[in-house]
Design an enzyme around this catalytic site. Sequence first.
Site, PDB file in Angstrom:
ATOM      1  N   PHE A   7     -17.045 -16.398 -19.102  1.00  0.00           N
ATOM      2  CA  PHE A   7     -16.082 -16.588 -20.220  1.00  0.00           C
ATOM      3  C   PHE A   7     -16.768 -16.695 -21.574  1.00  0.00           C
ATOM      4  O   PHE A   7     -17.964 -16.697 -21.675  1.00  0.00           O
ATOM      5  CB  PHE A   7     -15.037 -17.656 -19.956  1.00  0.00           C
ATOM      6  N   GLU A   8     -15.936 -16.698 -22.621  1.00  0.00           N
ATOM      7  CA  GLU A   8     -16.388 -16.618 -24.031  1.00  0.00           C
ATOM      8  C   GLU A   8     -17.125 -15.290 -24.275  1.00  0.00           C
ATOM      9  O   GLU A   8     -18.095 -15.237 -25.028  1.00  0.00           O
ATOM     10  CB  GLU A   8     -17.303 -17.796 -24.416  1.00  0.00           C
ATOM     11  N   GLY A   9     -16.659 -14.226 -23.635  1.00  0.00           N
ATOM     12  CA  GLY A   9     -17.336 -12.932 -23.711  1.00  0.00           C
ATOM     13  C   GLY A   9     -18.405 -12.909 -22.632  1.00  0.00           C
ATOM     14  O   GLY A   9     -19.270 -13.798 -22.602  1.00  0.00           O
TER      15      GLY A   9
END
Length: 582
Positions: free
Chosen positions: A401-403
């Site tokens: 997550f978060e890219g």
Amino acid sequence: MTQTRSSQSGAEFLYSHSGAEDIFTPEDFTDEHKMIAKTAQQFITKEVEAHRETIENQDFDQVVTLLKKAGDLGLLGHSIPEKYGGLGLDKISKGLVGEVVGRTSGYGVAQSNHTCIATLPITHFGTHEQKEKYLPKLASGEYLGAYCLTEPNAGSDALASQTTAVLNSEGTHYILNGTKLYITNAVFSDTFIVYAKIDGKHFSAFIVEKDFPGLSLGPEEKKMGIKGSSTRSVILEDCQVPIDHLLGEVGKGHVIALNVLNLGRFNLGSACTGGAKHALNLALQHTNERKQFGQTIASFTATQEKVAVMMARIYASESLQYRTASLLEEAMKDLYDEEDHRIVGKQMMEYAVECAICKVFGSETLDQVVDESLQLHGGAGFIQEYPIEQMYRDSRINRIFEGTNEVNRLLIPGNLLKKAIKGDVPLEELVEKAKRELSSKENHSLSENDAIRSMRNVFLVCTGLAFEKHGKELMNHQETVMKLANIAIVLYAAESSVLRAIKGGRQEGDVKTLLARTFLEESLLQVEAAARKLIMSVLPAHEKREVMDLIIRELSSYDFGNSLERNRQIAKHSYNKLKYEV
Ligand SMILES: Cc1cc2nc3c(=O)[nH]c(=O)nc-3n(C[C@H](O)[C@H](O)[C@H](O)COP(=O)(O)OP(=O)(O)OC[C@H]3O[C@@H](n4cnc5c(N)ncnc54)[C@H](O)[C@@H]3O)c2cc1C
């Protein structure tokens, strides 16, 4: 407050050297920094860890009770200005709280998600009225928040959102339709930052409250880890959102979504660094007690080498995190009152490369340390009674997550190339200079600083070769871009470690010097491997050999003494402390 220094601009470490005095290090923490870290530490130890099992069993009422206690202690308001009920602290403080809270995985994700990506959109892009209405409640924990970007068909490609917003005929409400996927904190959130395309075209942000008609939640996802954080889909069916809940400007949602994620990536790096320290501490304690063959596991030199490698990697992660925190503070310290969103967006984006590195390096450090710590626990590591079992499951999400780490890696050379194409960075000149320096054997003192210079020169030469081969199409050759990213990441981490050790006065035998050397040695090998693979694919056969020889000769010329002895010394230090302490 943070002392300001002559800071480099974003991604400048890729082409110019920093002095040790130019970077912020944990040794520069002020009393105020130490105070907020201590508050967070006491809260986590006394309150959160006491409820580890309840949280793991998804008792979200308990999570909410803890979040509200965190609010009472000021731990939710560090990044909210005082005039809106927060503490208005700097990014170093944000990093410290993130690190301490991060070690609790499930609960930590809930708190960090709330204080960072769910609150910062309003802090930096809200109107005065929106800030007055929401920020005091988000700071106290009366309201909890979620950030809704991902959709079934828009994950890494977040701007491919299919959620729509249409103004109603009365002009009073936007009507939102769509589904947001995997939303952290969904079950107990009061505010949802939702991204949708107005008329299917203009990507925009909205503050949606849980009671707005048309908002509902999917069932709780059954996850591998971070079970203490709720993850659900958020369903918008003709959801009525009053027009004054548009956040920022129509069609400028990407400025909010992507820039807030930069801070999210920095935050995630802090959490992972804290988690890695905790996992190492568990390994130190376990191996110090457990005996086999009549001696502790700690006394085996193979164990000691593992401990030294983990320590060095965590030291690097910590060093680059606080260096970045100070850079972010420099860029963002005057933003609380800034009303021009273009300026806010530009300043938040300045250190996008460094934030991506915080995320990638931090999450991969955590995974490596957790895996090795579990291994050092033997069979016990596989048993739920031992906390490392949960940490192993919890750590995996951080690379996603978060890219994802792949998307973040692509961003690193991509950012430099954009600057070069725009003429902001004289890449050709820098590459030529790097080639000359690599070919010259003069002034070669073989210090740690010289090793950093060599790594930077190798990065620039490889970038130049890749650009010569692929030109503006380079970003489509992802295998090459990934190798450049790997060199860049290791360069930033190694430089941050070395400069911190030098700044500390660097004496022989000092643990920071030992750690910097151990990390640097590994970094040189990694840079060589990435550079060799890259050269193989970008140069014709008759040119490969010469460049490869140059790089191998350069990177293998460094010798920082007997690594075996050094690593035993690091392990000795670690077992004396029985925790990560440098
Ligand atoms: C527990 C959990 C909590 C989450 N919380 C939130 C939240 O609160 N809010 C929110 O909005 N989202 C949230 N997410 C979503 C998360 O951010 C996405 O899962 C993540 O961005 C990846 O998107 P995806 O799952 O669609 O993967 P995909 O985009 O389908 O990626 C699959 C694989 O392809 C690779 N890939 C994709 N594009 C490229 C490319 N261009 N080049 C090379 N490789 C590529 C990826 O790196 C990955 O390895 C959460 C997810 C989970 C699992």
